[in-house]
Design a protein around this motif. Structure first.
Motif, mmCIF file in Angstrom:
data_model
loop_
_atom_site.group_PDB
_atom_site.id
_atom_site.type_symbol
_atom_site.label_atom_id
_atom_site.label_comp_id
_atom_site.label_asym_id
_atom_site.label_seq_id
_atom_site.Cartn_x
_atom_site.Cartn_y
_atom_site.Cartn_z
ATOM 1 N N ASN A 124 15.388 1.828 -9.037
ATOM 2 C CA ASN A 124 13.890 1.981 -9.080
ATOM 3 C C ASN A 124 13.343 2.466 -10.364
ATOM 4 N N ARG A 125 12.211 1.974 -10.863
ATOM 5 C CA ARG A 125 11.771 1.917 -12.085
ATOM 6 C C ARG A 125 10.112 2.326 -12.357
ATOM 7 N N PRO A 126 9.798 3.161 -13.070
ATOM 8 C CA PRO A 126 8.475 3.515 -13.232
ATOM 9 C C PRO A 126 7.792 2.241 -14.052
ATOM 10 N N TYR A 127 6.454 2.319 -14.300
ATOM 11 C CA TYR A 127 5.958 1.314 -15.271
ATOM 12 C C TYR A 127 6.271 1.607 -16.453
ATOM 13 N N GLU A 128 6.202 0.509 -17.332
ATOM 14 C CA GLU A 128 6.706 0.402 -18.667
ATOM 15 C C GLU A 128 5.468 0.798 -19.732
ATOM 16 N N VAL A 129 4.280 -0.061 -19.179
ATOM 17 C CA VAL A 129 3.039 0.171 -20.202
ATOM 18 C C VAL A 129 1.748 0.226 -19.046
ATOM 19 N N GLU A 142 7.661 1.267 -9.083
ATOM 20 C CA GLU A 142 6.944 2.562 -8.394
ATOM 21 C C GLU A 142 5.438 2.396 -9.236
ATOM 22 N N THR A 143 4.409 2.559 -8.519
ATOM 23 C CA THR A 143 3.218 2.706 -9.031
ATOM 24 C C THR A 143 2.425 4.030 -8.802
ATOM 25 N N ILE A 144 1.739 4.312 -9.427
ATOM 26 C CA ILE A 144 0.742 5.655 -9.482
ATOM 27 C C ILE A 144 -0.411 5.249 -8.508
ATOM 28 N N ALA A 145 -0.794 3.710 -7.901
ATOM 29 C CA ALA A 145 -1.785 3.757 -7.145
ATOM 30 C C ALA A 145 -1.310 2.252 -6.342
ATOM 31 N N THR A 146 -2.094 1.986 -5.496
ATOM 32 C CA THR A 146 -1.992 0.870 -4.906
ATOM 33 C C THR A 146 -2.019 -0.609 -5.423
ATOM 34 N N TYR A 163 0.898 -1.277 0.012
ATOM 35 C CA TYR A 163 -0.081 0.093 0.125
ATOM 36 C C TYR A 163 0.738 1.149 -0.061
ATOM 37 N N ASP A 164 2.093 1.088 -0.099
ATOM 38 C CA ASP A 164 3.128 2.288 -0.120
ATOM 39 C C ASP A 164 3.292 2.397 -1.650
ATOM 40 N N LYS A 165 2.694 2.030 -2.401
ATOM 41 C CA LYS A 165 2.586 2.033 -4.115
ATOM 42 C C LYS A 165 3.803 1.724 -4.768
ATOM 43 N N LYS A 166 4.395 0.870 -3.981
ATOM 44 C CA LYS A 166 5.618 0.150 -4.534
ATOM 45 C C LYS A 166 5.434 -1.346 -4.611
ATOM 46 N N ILE A 167 6.197 -2.123 -5.531
ATOM 47 C CA ILE A 167 6.322 -3.192 -5.761
ATOM 48 C C ILE A 167 7.935 -3.612 -5.563
ATOM 49 N N CYS A 168 8.400 -4.219 -4.310
ATOM 50 C CA CYS A 168 9.780 -4.572 -4.249
ATOM 51 C C CYS A 168 10.148 -6.074 -4.685
ATOM 52 N N MET A 169 11.329 -6.179 -5.184
ATOM 53 C CA MET A 169 11.699 -7.484 -5.703
ATOM 54 C C MET A 169 13.125 -7.837 -4.587
ATOM 55 N N TRP A 170 12.855 -8.937 -3.937
ATOM 56 C CA TRP A 170 13.935 -9.426 -3.069
ATOM 57 C C TRP A 170 14.563 -10.630 -3.373
ATOM 58 N N ASP A 171 15.814 -10.633 -2.868
ATOM 59 C CA ASP A 171 16.380 -11.985 -2.809
ATOM 60 C C ASP A 171 16.566 -12.467 -1.415
#
Length: 381
Positions: free
Chosen positions: A236-241, A195-199, A168-176
């Motif tokens: 840190n990446r914005p969405y592509e599509v 990074e997302t613009i919404a949850t 809900y912080d509007k982020k998707i994280c990838m972890w090892d």
């Protein structure tokens, strides 16, 4: 009496096929304080444990699993779907678990031998991922992944230590998450932040290229990210599509909530929104192809629409069984799998919503999770 039930669609052949499922168990295993009168705890997610002998990740062997992990309230349960026995229960006071995910790690024993073990990740309101070695019945660590609740987590099907968390912080994280040693020491690393613009509510890796793209259904649309681990690309990446879908008036829009998302096969994506009365099946490859050349907003190439409920209630999650080409979704009324009359203290339970419906890979068992602390299990006849 209004009982939420399960809708399901068979998509392999055009004619309607009957499904013979027998209700076998109705469990109230997530009760707070083991209170048998708890009919308020909502159950959110279920995943079947992967068999340890299921083949390589590149060439998996589809086999049945009878053990499922369910989460809701402050607990995570492991259930034997054949017997209805709750094998294990993990509880964290003050937590509310929203998601669970399995992975198989190759761990080294104290005498130097390599052995495969299934590890369960569970997360929720606190934004912390709990890592559980189920064979040892031990929660060996945690990852403080987000400062806000985690809506969903999933592991990569090709990289066993790569975990994705949507928050809900509007982020998707990838972890090892690393591999614990014989003393359960491990070291996690954050690899990417999308990074997302919404949850983000639901996430899925694209089956044809799970190391390249991730798709997410969010509070305000559906998006895709490039997740390739390349030193030349930013962390840190914005969405592509961003994908557009028709609204109730038939106009293309990107603003509606996508609270259900799953892949039916390597190309077909299934999504739903609580604001429309249908579930969309669309082509990943044909839709994403439109984004080449710099376009960031494209129309989803819709292949079919499945009639669903006109309810405005959100977060009734859909799922798929790719090997049998079924789509499942709970609703507030239902029309396919009827429920028996269940009573609590002599009174009928009414107005029950089905939050999630999940099957094992071979469609031997079906688990439906409700908002009244009941996990219902059917077995295919």
């Amino acid at each position: 009496m209004q009982w939420g039930t399960c809708d399901c669609w068979k998509l392999r052949v055009p004619q309607k096929e009957s499904i013979s499922l027998e209700p076998v168990h109705f469990l109230q295993c997530h009760s707070k304080g083991n209170n048998r009168d708890d009919f308020k705890t909502q159950l959110w997610a279920c995943v079947f444990e992967p068999p340890l002998d299921c083949g390589t990740r590149k060439d998996p062997v589809v086999s049945s699993s009878r053990t499922a992990a369910t989460c809701g309230g402050d607990s995570v349960c492991l259930v034997d779907c054949e017997t209805g026995i709750v094998l294990k229960k993990y509880k964290v006071t003050g937590e509310e678990f929203y998601t669970v995910a399995w992975t198989t790690l190759t761990m080294v024993t104290s005498d130097g031998r390599k052995k495969k073990h299934n590890v369960l990740a569970a997360a929720g309101r606190r934004g912390i991922v709990k890592l559980i070695h189920v064979t040892a019945d031990y929660c060996y660590g945690e990852i403080k992944a987000h400062k806000k609740p985690i809506a969903m987590a999933c592991f990569s099907p090709i990289s066993e230590t790569h975990l994705f968390t949507a928050s809900y912080d509007k982020k998707i994280c990838m972890w090892d998450i690393g591999v614990p040693d014989c003393d359960y020491n491990f070291k996690e690393r954050q690899l990417l932040v999308l990074e997302t613009i919404a949850t983000p509510l639901r996430i899925a890796l694209v089956p044809s290229c799970p190391d390249r793209y991730l798709v997410a259904g969010c509070e305000q649309g559906c998006f895709a990210w490039d997740i390739r681990l390349d030193d030349k690309q930013q962390k840190n990446r914005p969405y592509e599509v961003e994908f557009q879908f028709p609204n109730d008036e038939g106009n293309e829009t990107s603003n509606h909530r996508v609270d259900g998302l799953a892949f039916l096969n390597e190309d077909i994506v299934v999504t739903k929104s609580s604001k429309t009365a249908s579930i969309n099946l669309w082509s990943w490859s044909r839709s994403f192809k439109q984004g080449k050349g710099g376009r960031r907003t494209v129309q989803a190439v819709i292949l079919a629409e499945l009639e669903w409920s006109s309810t405005d209630l959100p977060y009734l999650t859909l799922s798929t069984c790719p090997t049998e080409e079924y789509v499942f979704c709970g609703d507030e009324k239902g029309s396919v799998l009827k429920w028996p009359e269940l009573k609590a203290n002599g009174e009928l339970l009414t107005d029950v919503l089905v939050n999630n419906v999940v099957t094992d890979p071979t469609f031997t068992y079906l688990v439906a999770l409700t908002d009244v602390n009941i996990a219902a299990i059917w077995k295919k006849a």
